[in-house]
Design a protein around this motif. Structure first.
Motif, PDB file in Angstrom:
ATOM      1  N   ALA A 252       0.828  -1.199   0.000  1.00 22.80           N
ATOM      2  CA  ALA A 252       0.000   0.000   0.000  1.00 22.80           C
ATOM      3  C   ALA A 252       0.868   1.257   0.000  1.00 22.80           C
ATOM      4  N   LYS A 253       0.382   2.272  -0.706  1.00 25.14           N
ATOM      5  CA  LYS A 253       1.103   3.548  -0.806  1.00 25.14           C
ATOM      6  C   LYS A 253       0.157   4.695  -0.468  1.00 25.14           C
ATOM      7  N   PRO A 254       0.679   5.744   0.172  1.00 24.20           N
ATOM      8  CA  PRO A 254      -0.152   6.920   0.455  1.00 24.20           C
ATOM      9  C   PRO A 254      -0.429   7.715  -0.820  1.00 24.20           C
ATOM     10  N   LEU A 255      -1.505   8.450  -0.806  1.00 20.91           N
ATOM     11  CA  LEU A 255      -1.907   9.253  -1.958  1.00 20.91           C
ATOM     12  C   LEU A 255      -0.802  10.212  -2.395  1.00 20.91           C
TER      13      LEU A 255
ATOM     14  N   LEU B 299      -9.230  -0.965  -6.581  1.00 17.71           N
ATOM     15  CA  LEU B 299      -8.260  -0.640  -5.532  1.00 17.71           C
ATOM     16  C   LEU B 299      -9.013  -0.519  -4.213  1.00 17.71           C
ATOM     17  N   ARG B 300      -8.245  -0.475  -3.124  1.00 18.63           N
ATOM     18  CA  ARG B 300      -8.873  -0.348  -1.808  1.00 18.63           C
ATOM     19  C   ARG B 300      -8.088   0.670  -0.977  1.00 18.63           C
ATOM     20  N   GLU B 301      -8.838   1.579  -0.344  1.00 17.29           N
ATOM     21  CA  GLU B 301      -8.209   2.525   0.580  1.00 17.29           C
ATOM     22  C   GLU B 301      -8.243   1.916   1.968  1.00 17.29           C
ATOM     23  N   ARG B 302      -7.092   1.829   2.582  1.00 11.05           N
ATOM     24  CA  ARG B 302      -6.997   1.262   3.924  1.00 11.05           C
ATOM     25  C   ARG B 302      -7.341   2.330   4.954  1.00 11.05           C
ATOM     26  N   PRO B 303      -7.657   1.915   6.178  1.00  7.92           N
ATOM     27  CA  PRO B 303      -7.997   2.885   7.229  1.00  7.92           C
ATOM     28  C   PRO B 303      -6.919   3.943   7.473  1.00  7.92           C
ATOM     29  N   ASP B 304      -5.656   3.597   7.195  1.00 12.63           N
ATOM     30  CA  ASP B 304      -4.575   4.570   7.399  1.00 12.63           C
ATOM     31  C   ASP B 304      -4.417   5.536   6.223  1.00 12.63           C
TER      32      ASP B 304
END
Length: 100
Positions: free
Chosen positions: A14-17, A44-49
């Motif tokens: 996972a990578k930040p925006l 894609l999926r956005e994680r809680p972080d």
């Protein structure tokens, strides 16, 4: 999203925006809209972080996967330009996607 190589960018995790925007040259706000749209259909999926990760659907969009759908992206070249510059016109988006 494929034209910007996002599936390839999140292959290792996972990578930040902010990192995705920097790597793709896309505007932060416009890329977020694109990512949210892909999340809505399970690509894609956005994680809680707040980081973005691959799903099974996005794996077939990677350029290094046999029988990838990434070659389809060549017909979407101008869409990537729209997300980078926000200069989108009816002429810059392929006709078959305008009604979507």
């Amino acid at each position: 999203m494929v034209r910007l190589d996002v599936p390839d960018l999140v292959v290792d995790g996972a990578k930040p925006l902010d990192e995705l925007a920097a790597a793709t040259g896309a505007r932060h706000d416009l890329l977020y809209c694109v990512l949210r749209a892909t999340e809505a259909v399970g690509v894609l999926r956005e994680r809680p972080d707040g980081t973005w990760e691959q799903t099974e659907l996005s794996e077939v969009l990677r350029s290094d996967v046999p029988a990838t759908l990434a070659t389809w992206r060549s017909s979407r070249a101008t869409t990537g330009t729209c997300v980078r510059t926000r200069r989108c016109t009816a002429r810059s988006v392929p006709a078959r996607t305008r009604s979507i």
